[in-house]
Design a protein around this motif. Structure first.
Motif, PDB file in Angstrom:
ATOM      1  N   LYS A 215       0.988  -1.321  -0.014  1.00 40.34           N
ATOM      2  CA  LYS A 215      -0.041  -0.057   0.086  1.00 40.34           C
ATOM      3  C   LYS A 215       0.790   1.197   0.034  1.00 40.34           C
ATOM      4  CE  LYS A 215      -4.008  -2.252   1.098  1.00 40.34           C
ATOM      5  NZ  LYS A 215      -4.535  -2.642   0.001  1.00 40.34           N
ATOM      6  N   SER A 216       0.402   2.208  -0.890  1.00 38.46           N
ATOM      7  CA  SER A 216       1.063   3.297  -0.676  1.00 38.46           C
ATOM      8  C   SER A 216       0.193   4.752  -0.546  1.00 38.46           C
ATOM      9  CB  SER A 216       1.894   3.713  -1.898  1.00 38.46           C
ATOM     10  OG  SER A 216       1.030   3.633  -3.078  1.00 38.46           O
ATOM     11  N   SER A 217      -1.227   4.305  -0.308  1.00 37.66           N
ATOM     12  CA  SER A 217      -2.108   5.409   0.091  1.00 37.66           C
ATOM     13  C   SER A 217      -2.486   5.340   1.637  1.00 37.66           C
ATOM     14  CB  SER A 217      -3.090   5.095  -0.756  1.00 37.66           C
ATOM     15  OG  SER A 217      -4.521   5.722  -0.195  1.00 37.66           O
ATOM     16  N   GLU A 218      -2.603   6.608   2.272  1.00 43.24           N
ATOM     17  CA  GLU A 218      -2.470   6.584   3.621  1.00 43.24           C
ATOM     18  C   GLU A 218      -4.014   6.040   3.770  1.00 43.24           C
ATOM     19  OE1 GLU A 218      -2.344  10.601   5.162  1.00 43.24           O
ATOM     20  OE2 GLU A 218      -4.022  10.098   6.708  1.00 43.24           O
ATOM     21  N   LEU A 219      -5.059   6.390   3.033  1.00 38.72           N
ATOM     22  CA  LEU A 219      -6.534   5.898   3.420  1.00 38.72           C
ATOM     23  C   LEU A 219      -6.664   4.377   3.409  1.00 38.72           C
ATOM     24  CD1 LEU A 219      -8.986   8.520   2.040  1.00 38.72           C
ATOM     25  CD2 LEU A 219      -8.280   7.832   4.461  1.00 38.72           C
ATOM     26  N   GLN A 220      -5.782   3.831   2.300  1.00 41.25           N
ATOM     27  CA  GLN A 220      -5.850   2.324   2.267  1.00 41.25           C
ATOM     28  C   GLN A 220      -5.322   1.604   3.462  1.00 41.25           C
ATOM     29  OE1 GLN A 220      -7.124   0.582  -0.463  1.00 41.25           O
ATOM     30  NE2 GLN A 220      -7.982   2.148  -1.337  1.00 41.25           N
ATOM     31  N   VAL A 221      -4.179   2.339   3.945  1.00 45.97           N
ATOM     32  CA  VAL A 221      -3.375   1.420   5.068  1.00 45.97           C
ATOM     33  C   VAL A 221      -4.525   1.622   6.343  1.00 45.97           C
ATOM     34  CG1 VAL A 221      -1.741   1.808   6.593  1.00 45.97           C
ATOM     35  CG2 VAL A 221      -1.306   2.196   4.275  1.00 45.97           C
ATOM     36  N   THR A 222      -5.171   2.747   6.611  1.00 45.74           N
ATOM     37  CA  THR A 222      -5.807   3.005   7.805  1.00 45.74           C
ATOM     38  C   THR A 222      -7.179   2.335   7.828  1.00 45.74           C
ATOM     39  OG1 THR A 222      -6.486   5.048   7.050  1.00 45.74           O
ATOM     40  CG2 THR A 222      -4.744   5.198   8.450  1.00 45.74           C
ATOM     41  N   GLN A 223      -7.896   2.480   6.660  1.00 42.42           N
ATOM     42  CA  GLN A 223      -9.339   1.917   6.321  1.00 42.42           C
ATOM     43  C   GLN A 223      -9.285   0.538   5.829  1.00 42.42           C
ATOM     44  OE1 GLN A 223     -11.973   4.166   6.265  1.00 42.42           O
ATOM     45  NE2 GLN A 223     -10.418   5.678   7.405  1.00 42.42           N
ATOM     46  N   VAL A 224      -8.520  -0.018   5.230  1.00 41.52           N
ATOM     47  CA  VAL A 224      -8.677  -1.357   4.611  1.00 41.52           C
ATOM     48  C   VAL A 224      -7.559  -2.325   5.254  1.00 41.52           C
ATOM     49  CG1 VAL A 224      -8.218  -2.769   2.390  1.00 41.52           C
ATOM     50  CG2 VAL A 224      -9.368  -0.462   2.246  1.00 41.52           C
ATOM     51  N   LEU A 225      -6.318  -1.816   5.321  1.00 39.39           N
ATOM     52  CA  LEU A 225      -5.430  -2.863   6.046  1.00 39.39           C
ATOM     53  C   LEU A 225      -5.670  -2.636   7.481  1.00 39.39           C
ATOM     54  CD1 LEU A 225      -2.985  -4.274   4.460  1.00 39.39           C
ATOM     55  CD2 LEU A 225      -1.506  -2.394   5.245  1.00 39.39           C
ATOM     56  N   GLU A 226      -6.032  -1.440   8.116  1.00 43.73           N
ATOM     57  CA  GLU A 226      -6.368  -1.234   9.358  1.00 43.73           C
ATOM     58  C   GLU A 226      -4.999  -1.363  10.157  1.00 43.73           C
ATOM     59  OE1 GLU A 226      -9.776  -4.073   9.950  1.00 43.73           O
ATOM     60  OE2 GLU A 226     -11.130  -2.382   9.652  1.00 43.73           O
ATOM     61  N   THR A 227      -4.115  -0.685   9.825  1.00 45.66           N
ATOM     62  CA  THR A 227      -2.815  -0.846  10.531  1.00 45.66           C
ATOM     63  C   THR A 227      -2.355   0.780  10.708  1.00 45.66           C
ATOM     64  OG1 THR A 227      -0.718  -2.029  10.906  1.00 45.66           O
ATOM     65  CG2 THR A 227      -1.209  -1.487   8.668  1.00 45.66           C
ATOM     66  N   THR A 228      -1.016   0.971  11.296  1.00 44.11           N
ATOM     67  CA  THR A 228      -0.663   2.328  11.454  1.00 44.11           C
ATOM     68  C   THR A 228       0.246   2.438  10.036  1.00 44.11           C
ATOM     69  OG1 THR A 228       1.644   1.376  12.472  1.00 44.11           O
ATOM     70  CG2 THR A 228      -0.441   1.928  13.644  1.00 44.11           C
ATOM     71  N   LEU A 229       0.475   3.715   9.823  1.00 44.31           N
ATOM     72  CA  LEU A 229       1.317   4.178   8.415  1.00 44.31           C
ATOM     73  C   LEU A 229       2.647   3.531   8.752  1.00 44.31           C
ATOM     74  CD1 LEU A 229       0.026   7.985   7.884  1.00 44.31           C
ATOM     75  CD2 LEU A 229      -1.088   5.614   7.131  1.00 44.31           C
ATOM     76  N   GLU A 230       3.260   3.723  10.068  1.00 49.56           N
ATOM     77  CA  GLU A 230       4.557   3.251  10.334  1.00 49.56           C
ATOM     78  C   GLU A 230       4.752   1.665   9.997  1.00 49.56           C
ATOM     79  OE1 GLU A 230       7.390   4.771  10.732  1.00 49.56           O
ATOM     80  OE2 GLU A 230       6.349   6.657  10.424  1.00 49.56           O
ATOM     81  N   GLU A 231       3.563   1.086  10.499  1.00 50.29           N
ATOM     82  CA  GLU A 231       3.741  -0.454  10.212  1.00 50.29           C
ATOM     83  C   GLU A 231       3.602  -0.801   8.861  1.00 50.29           C
ATOM     84  OE1 GLU A 231       4.377  -2.837  11.643  1.00 50.29           O
ATOM     85  OE2 GLU A 231       3.473  -4.758  10.698  1.00 50.29           O
ATOM     86  N   ASN A 232       3.100  -0.120   8.017  1.00 52.95           N
ATOM     87  CA  ASN A 232       2.805  -0.436   6.476  1.00 52.95           C
ATOM     88  C   ASN A 232       4.314  -0.139   6.074  1.00 52.95           C
ATOM     89  OD1 ASN A 232       1.632  -0.858   3.826  1.00 52.95           O
ATOM     90  ND2 ASN A 232       1.993   1.432   3.684  1.00 52.95           N
ATOM     91  N   LEU A 233       5.040   0.927   6.327  1.00 50.44           N
ATOM     92  CA  LEU A 233       6.236   1.135   5.777  1.00 50.44           C
ATOM     93  C   LEU A 233       7.448  -0.015   6.186  1.00 50.44           C
ATOM     94  CD1 LEU A 233       6.762   4.970   6.740  1.00 50.44           C
ATOM     95  CD2 LEU A 233       6.212   3.669   4.527  1.00 50.44           C
ATOM     96  N   SER A 234       7.138  -0.462   7.580  1.00 47.25           N
ATOM     97  CA  SER A 234       7.866  -1.763   8.021  1.00 47.25           C
ATOM     98  C   SER A 234       7.591  -3.102   7.146  1.00 47.25           C
ATOM     99  CB  SER A 234       7.722  -1.999   9.351  1.00 47.25           C
ATOM    100  OG  SER A 234       7.750  -0.939  10.286  1.00 47.25           O
ATOM    101  N   MET A 235       6.352  -3.209   6.903  1.00 48.30           N
ATOM    102  CA  MET A 235       5.873  -4.373   6.060  1.00 48.30           C
ATOM    103  C   MET A 235       6.494  -4.217   4.640  1.00 48.30           C
ATOM    104  SD  MET A 235       2.067  -4.160   6.763  1.00 48.30           S
ATOM    105  CE  MET A 235       1.330  -4.953   5.605  1.00 48.30           C
ATOM    106  N   ILE A 236       6.788  -2.900   4.052  1.00 42.89           N
ATOM    107  CA  ILE A 236       7.378  -2.671   2.741  1.00 42.89           C
ATOM    108  C   ILE A 236       8.838  -3.197   3.147  1.00 42.89           C
ATOM    109  CG2 ILE A 236       8.141  -1.154   0.987  1.00 42.89           C
ATOM    110  CD1 ILE A 236       5.350   0.326   1.613  1.00 42.89           C
ATOM    111  N   ALA A 237       9.400  -2.622   4.000  1.00 43.95           N
ATOM    112  CA  ALA A 237      11.000  -2.759   3.976  1.00 43.95           C
ATOM    113  C   ALA A 237      11.158  -4.282   4.490  1.00 43.95           C
ATOM    114  CB  ALA A 237      11.475  -1.926   5.116  1.00 43.95           C
ATOM    115  N   ASP A 238      10.644  -4.942   5.292  1.00 41.92           N
ATOM    116  CA  ASP A 238      10.820  -6.191   5.601  1.00 41.92           C
ATOM    117  C   ASP A 238      10.587  -7.189   4.571  1.00 41.92           C
ATOM    118  OD1 ASP A 238      10.987  -5.393   8.156  1.00 41.92           O
ATOM    119  OD2 ASP A 238       9.383  -6.333   9.166  1.00 41.92           O
ATOM    120  N   SER A 239       9.621  -7.218   3.834  1.00 40.95           N
ATOM    121  CA  SER A 239       9.265  -8.210   2.722  1.00 40.95           C
ATOM    122  C   SER A 239      10.269  -7.785   1.666  1.00 40.95           C
ATOM    123  CB  SER A 239       7.992  -7.614   2.110  1.00 40.95           C
ATOM    124  OG  SER A 239       6.841  -7.588   3.125  1.00 40.95           O
ATOM    125  N   ILE A 240      10.732  -6.630   1.032  1.00 41.59           N
ATOM    126  CA  ILE A 240      11.734  -6.450   0.286  1.00 41.59           C
ATOM    127  C   ILE A 240      13.019  -7.157   0.673  1.00 41.59           C
ATOM    128  CG2 ILE A 240      12.660  -4.903  -1.449  1.00 41.59           C
ATOM    129  CD1 ILE A 240      10.412  -3.154  -1.382  1.00 41.59           C
TER     130      ILE A 240
END
Ligand SMILES: [Zn+2]
Length: 535
Positions: free
Chosen positions: A105-130
């Motif tokens: 995800k790279s859209s703030e609303l998608q992170v909070t509304q759909v993924l239901e997690t924090t903006l920081e956690e989404n960044l960690s998800m990107i970094a960890d997975s790559i």
């Protein structure tokens, strides 16, 4: 102009089109075709989401691809989980590929509304997975989902997602217009903003919901994107993805970007048709570049023009994309269409003679009675032959009679009645008149059976011809109280298909004319190829 890499996702995103389902064998065959077309990256599927894609990647190991690199698709790890134990990431590492694309995800609303997690956690998800996939030796492309929508809401966050992926050493940052609603000028602004922040190559993945997918892709390339994602024929979820059959020739012929060779580009039409066959969808005749009508001319003035100068009414040379120019014969056409069409079919009509004019008048007369030759080229070709003074028809219809009756079935059967049809026909072959009768499950089927029965004794090879499609249209525009019926019949001998037309106020008669044309056309072709073989 810098080079652009083509990334095809027909096998994943394309398969999301309603009504499309590729088998594993279809997918393998399509991958081979994409390789011939010179596609750089073929996204084969999502091994973490279904067993069919796991099987595909397994079998794909035995494919020999000359140009293409196979890519497996997946997503970033789940929130608050570990990359090492994420089933979808594990599936990527065991797919046997060197390149993986992961969507995050790279859209703030998608992170909070759909993924239901924090903006920081989404960044960690990107970094960890790559990071995890890189550690396993894979090259990683990052699909920034909803990037353009996210950029509108919170450009800083959307760009931070890209930077995170770049720092984790993704090899390409693919900006996705996931909902397909972005317009080209907005694409340009966002791509330029991303380009300022990173030197990692950028890609574009555009959906077609605002019918801008191809335009958006080209705008992205102009703004500096070097990877373009799309699908053959624009197949994809909802309104589809960017159509590579338009993107590729636009890049090469209009923008001077050598993304494929001339020989590969000349395979474009073939690949387009191949994929529609595999998808079990009729090829769309109106697709730019590759459609059967993309270079066809109906207006008499246009045909007169292209006869003198091929480029007078076309934007590109059809041969470059493996297509061809075609004249359409209709009541709107002039004499030139007839002459052009006849030439296409190998029949020479002198442009000064009366023949073409006479034929045109005949076509206009027949079209006013409901015949239409635009899609029934076999019937048109028969018209041309019949106009020749020495033409001898292989058979002539004398008359027919059809009886349709409803019979009561045995009382034990659930359905009490069945419809049966019987046709009696008279056909002349040479000096002989043959009288046959046959039954069928309906009147057209009975006629078909009776006609074949009559002709097979003279032309046994006709057994190869099958009726493959039958279309009926009631013509509202006809004059008077009775409506005219047009029947189009597609026949096949297993090698080629051809279409014939019949029209009449009576459905049975219209069908009879189209049926007879279908058989006569084939016999005529056989005769020509036999005499060619003998000479
Ligand atoms: Zn997509």
């Amino acid at each position: 102009m810098s080079s652009v890499q083509l990334y095809d996702t027909t096998l994943r995103d394309g398969a999301q089109k309603e009504g499309v389902s590729f088998s594993v064998v279809d997918k393998l065959n399509i991958a081979q075709k994409l390789d011939e077309l010179g596609i750089h990256f073929i996204e084969g599927g999502w091994p973490g989401s279904n067993p069919k894609d796991i099987e595909f990647f397994d079998k794909a190991k035995s494919l020999t691809l000359a140009h293409s690199t196979l890519v497996a698709f997946g997503s970033t790890r789940r929130p608050k989980a570990k990359a090492e134990t994420d089933a979808n990431l594990l599936a990527l590492t065991s797919a046997g590929v060197k390149v993986a694309t992961i969507v995050g995800k790279s859209s703030e609303l998608q992170v909070t509304q759909v993924l239901e997690t924090t903006l920081e956690e989404n960044l960690s998800m990107i970094a960890d997975s790559i990071g995890y996939l890189k550690a396993k030796g894979l090259t990683v492309f990052f699909d920034a989902e909803h990037f353009f929508d996210g950029f509108k809401i919170n450009p800083d966050y959307a760009l931070r997602c890209l930077i995170t992926a770049a720092e984790a050493e993704a090899s390409c940052l693919v900006l996705c217009d996931t909902n397909g609603g972005t317009l080209p000028n907005e694409i340009t602004v966002a791509i330029k903003a991303a380009k300022k922040l990173t030197s990692v190559p950028l890609g574009i993945h555009a959906h077609n919901d605002s019918e801008s997918a191809v335009a958006n892709t080209l705008a992205a390339v102009n703004a500096g994107a070097t990877q373009v994602q799309g699908t053959i024929n624009g197949y994809g979820e909802r309104c589809g993805n960017a159509n590579l059959c338009s993107v590729i020739p636009n890049l090469k012929l209009k923008m001077g970007i050598d993304c494929v060779t001339d020989e590969q580009l000349a395979k474009l039409t073939e690949v387009s048709h191949y994929v529609s066959e595999a998808a079990n969808l009729a090829p769309d005749p109106f697709l730019p570049y590759v459609g059967a009508s993309a270079f066809s001319h109906k207006g008499g003035l246009h045909v007169a023009g292209v006869t003198k100068w091929a480029d007078s009414y076309q934007h590109a040379d059809p041969a470059q994309v493996g297509n061809r120019q075609r004249a359409v014969v209709s009541e709107l056409s002039g004499k030139h269409n007839i002459i052009y069409k006849a030439k296409e079919l190998g029949i020479d009509l002198p442009s000064q003679g009366k023949e073409a004019q006479k034929l045109l008048e005949q076509i206009k007369r027949l079209e006013s009675r409901g015949f239409q030759y635009e899609n029934a080229e076999a019937s048109f070709e028969l018209l041309l032959h019949r106009a020749k003074p020495d033409y001898q028809a292989p058979f002539e219809l004398v008359d027919f009679m059809v009886i349709v009756e409803t019979r009561r079935r045995q009382p034990t059967r659930k359905s009490l009645e069945e419809t049966l049809a019987e046709a009696m026909i008279k056909v002349r072959v040479g000096t002989e008149v043959i009288h046959t009768a046959a039954e069928g499950n309906g009147p057209v089927n009975a006629l078909d059976q009776a006609l074949r029965k009559a002709l097979l004794q003279f032309y046994p090879s006709l057994a190869a011809v099958k009726l493959v499609d039958y279309k009926v249209r009631i013509l509202e525009e006809s004059i008077g109280t009775e409506s005219q019926v047009r029947v189009l019949i597609e026949s096949s001998d297993g090698v080629e298909e051809w279409t014939t037309v019949g029209s009449s106020p009576n459905l049975i008669e219209a069908s009879w004319l189209a049926l007879a044309d279908g058989l006569e056309y084939w016999l005529l072709k056989q005769k020509t190829s036999n005499s060619l073989a003998k000479s």
